[in-house]
Design a protein around this motif. Structure first.
Motif, short mmCIF file in Angstrom:
data_model
loop_
_atom_site.label_atom_id
_atom_site.label_comp_id
_atom_site.label_asym_id
_atom_site.label_seq_id
_atom_site.Cartn_x
_atom_site.Cartn_y
_atom_site.Cartn_z
N VAL A 16 0.79 -1.29 0.10
CA VAL A 16 0.01 -0.10 0.07
C VAL A 16 0.75 1.31 0.07
CG1 VAL A 16 -2.17 -1.16 1.05
CG2 VAL A 16 -0.53 0.12 2.43
N GLY A 17 2.07 1.20 -0.74
CA GLY A 17 2.88 2.33 -1.03
C GLY A 17 3.50 2.81 0.16
N SER A 18 3.78 2.11 1.48
CA SER A 18 4.59 2.42 2.41
C SER A 18 5.81 2.43 2.45
CB SER A 18 3.93 1.65 3.53
OG SER A 18 4.61 1.93 4.84
N ASN A 19 6.57 3.38 3.02
CA ASN A 19 8.14 3.14 3.29
C ASN A 19 8.69 2.19 4.29
OD1 ASN A 19 8.92 4.82 0.86
ND2 ASN A 19 8.06 6.65 1.92
N GLN A 20 7.78 1.84 5.10
CA GLN A 20 8.00 1.09 6.23
C GLN A 20 6.96 -0.02 6.34
OE1 GLN A 20 8.17 4.53 9.00
NE2 GLN A 20 9.98 3.47 9.87
N PRO A 21 7.33 -1.15 6.90
CA PRO A 21 6.76 -2.39 7.00
C PRO A 21 5.49 -2.30 7.71
CG PRO A 21 8.48 -2.72 7.96
CD PRO A 21 9.04 -1.39 7.51
N SER A 22 4.43 -2.95 7.65
CA SER A 22 3.41 -3.06 8.35
C SER A 22 3.05 -4.60 8.45
CB SER A 22 2.07 -2.42 7.77
OG SER A 22 1.58 -3.33 6.82
N ILE A 23 2.10 -4.71 9.58
CA ILE A 23 1.90 -6.21 9.93
C ILE A 23 1.32 -7.08 8.44
CG2 ILE A 23 0.98 -5.87 12.23
CD1 ILE A 23 -1.96 -5.57 11.39
N ALA A 24 0.97 -6.24 7.68
CA ALA A 24 0.38 -6.94 6.37
C ALA A 24 1.68 -7.50 5.67
CB ALA A 24 -0.21 -6.01 5.41
N ASP A 25 2.81 -6.68 5.71
CA ASP A 25 4.02 -7.00 4.94
C ASP A 25 4.43 -8.55 5.61
OD1 ASP A 25 4.85 -5.00 3.05
OD2 ASP A 25 4.33 -3.86 4.75
N ILE A 26 4.41 -8.30 6.79
CA ILE A 26 4.86 -9.69 7.43
C ILE A 26 4.13 -11.01 7.14
CG2 ILE A 26 5.59 -10.67 9.65
CD1 ILE A 26 6.29 -8.61 10.88
N SER A 27 2.67 -10.67 7.20
CA SER A 27 1.94 -11.57 7.04
C SER A 27 1.76 -12.43 5.55
CB SER A 27 0.44 -11.31 7.16
OG SER A 27 -0.52 -12.02 7.18
N LEU A 28 1.83 -11.29 4.69
CA LEU A 28 1.72 -11.66 3.30
C LEU A 28 3.22 -12.40 2.78
CD1 LEU A 28 -0.99 -10.10 3.19
CD2 LEU A 28 -0.37 -9.65 0.81
N VAL A 29 4.20 -11.76 3.41
CA VAL A 29 5.49 -12.38 3.00
C VAL A 29 5.68 -13.95 3.42
CG1 VAL A 29 8.06 -12.15 3.32
CG2 VAL A 29 6.87 -10.08 2.45
N CYS A 30 5.44 -13.92 4.68
CA CYS A 30 5.42 -15.33 5.53
C CYS A 30 4.73 -16.17 4.66
CB CYS A 30 4.84 -15.35 6.88
SG CYS A 30 6.25 -14.65 8.07
N GLU A 31 3.54 -15.97 4.23
CA GLU A 31 2.87 -16.76 3.12
C GLU A 31 3.45 -17.15 1.83
OE1 GLU A 31 -0.78 -17.59 4.03
OE2 GLU A 31 -0.23 -19.06 2.72
N ILE A 32 4.34 -16.44 1.27
CA ILE A 32 5.12 -16.34 -0.12
C ILE A 32 6.13 -17.48 0.44
CG2 ILE A 32 6.22 -15.47 -1.76
CD1 ILE A 32 4.29 -13.14 -1.62
N MET A 33 6.77 -17.28 1.48
CA MET A 33 7.97 -17.94 1.90
C MET A 33 7.52 -19.66 1.76
SD MET A 33 10.51 -16.26 2.13
CE MET A 33 11.62 -17.18 3.08
N GLU A 34 6.28 -19.98 1.98
CA GLU A 34 5.90 -21.50 1.89
C GLU A 34 6.35 -21.90 0.43
OE1 GLU A 34 5.21 -22.14 5.25
OE2 GLU A 34 4.14 -23.51 4.07
#
Lengths: 252, 252
Positions: free
Chosen positions: B160-178
């Motif tokens: 969502v255009g942010s310069n710093q990570p949010s809880i959404a970044d952690i959540s979605l990236v952990c999913e992709i790491m699968e």
């Protein structure tokens, strides 16, 4: 600039957002995006929601989609929305987030897939899929059991033990209302065993009337058309426009 | 009473919650619920989460499950969590809710189903299901495209255009790491076309290190075991415990 709500009342999350706006007296404009005419794929609408789904809103410079996100935003952005819809208390709010998140992969997933594959598909030019319907029924039945035994446990009439409705009640009840499209036999098999669920639907309806009935009118119109379609050839047809409210009272 | 986090690091939402707790220095106790041993079905754990899923938390009198709800709760309940993880600004927060809600029926649904049916099933005693894998790949590919073209549009390195990570970044990236569990060919086909997604995974990893790598170690251990299993009979085996970090750097 007035809040704009892009919606189709045949979509259950659209109905949830419209009911919320009306119950809370928000000053908004409802803009119809007719799914049956594939208007959600128009370049104009995809500028608002590139995922091509309803509901979506525009409030000032904010374009937003996903009904839960919309309901939370509206509850916070509009002063005058009573606290019970989205409580400030961290624990209460957390439990509402929990039921809303759970909803995605359970009730929502099961109900939408079941209604489509058991009943709605031919009206959309698609074949019925008994295998997909059977798979979806398992998820739907399990979800209704969990609502009955867990989310509605305690003395409150609403989800997570509350005495007043929250955005989660509107969201989940609008989903269950889709089951009205099913044949009586299927709906009775699914909802019959769940007395608390039935009472909760009625409590949510009462807490949001007259808007609940008014916004669901289109669903009952479609139900009537589906019934006529089914009975075509026998000369029989059931229901009239004025019987919708009676159905709503007596059948859930 | 110290915050208790019930988790299995082989579960992507469990990893998201643990990484969040560690990055933000929360005082918590991690309690392992071994999914492979079906510990989530124990009466003790079902007292905490009757849905029998991880992660779940206990904080004081609150028992909570669903990882997004947990992340939101932790970001609000623990003073000292920087605002960017879950911004107070209503519009920014709304967009984070929107991507988290979208995640459920898109990236989450596609990735989990694809990895299971394409690779993981035999390790769990289940048959591979090419038809289900093909269906899931469509949802997964479409989800990755939407992340690339929409959620990561703009100049920010994060969602969502942010310069710093949010809880959404952690959540979605952990999913992709699968997807690390897949064969190289499948992962390259899926992630290769999406340069922004690759950069964003790396940005999220850097913003949360060393915890990101440490919490994902178990995933790379399982990957190694899957590779060994596949190569069994040829006498070859790949990777060592110390090569995990190298893999993490070079393959995504």
């Amino acid at each position: 600039m007035k809040l704009k709500v892009y919606a189709d009342r045949m979509s259950q999350p659209s109905r949830a957002v419209i009911i919320f706006c009306k119950v809370n007296g928000l000053d908004f404009e409802e803009i119809e995006v007719r799914l049956a005419k594939r208007e959600q794929y128009s370049p104009e609408f995809k500028e608002i929601n590139p995922m091509a789904k309803v509901p979506a809103i525009i409030d000032g410079r904010l374009k937003l989609f996903e009904s839960h996100a919309i309901l939370i935003y509206l509850a916070c952005a509009f002063p005058g929305v009573a606290d019970h819809w989205y409580p400030n208390d961290l624990s209460k709010r957390a439990r509402i987030h929990s039921v809303l998140d759970w909803h995605h992969s359970n009730l929502r997933f099961g109900a939408a897939k079941f209604v489509l594959n058991k009943k709605l598909a031919p009206a959309l030019g698609l074949p019925l899929n008994p295998e997909a319907a059977a798979e979806a029924e398992k998820i739907l039945s399990s979800s209704l059991s969990k609502i009955e035994s867990f989310w509605l446990k305690g003395s409150g009439r609403f989800l997570v033990g509350s005495n007043q409705p929250s955005i989660a009640d509107i969201s989940l009840v609008c989903e269950i209302m889709e089951l009205e499209l099913l044949d009586e036999e299927d709906r009775t098999r699914l909802l019959g065993p769940h007395k608390k669920v039935q009472e909760w639907i009625e409590s949510t309806r009462r807490a949001t009337r007259p808007h609940f009935d008014e916004v669901h009118k289109v669903l009952f119109k479609v139900k009537e058309n589906l019934q006529k379609r089914q009975l075509l050839g026998t000369g029989a047809s059931s229901g009239t426009a004025t019987s919708h409210k009676t159905s709503l009272h007596s059948k859930i």
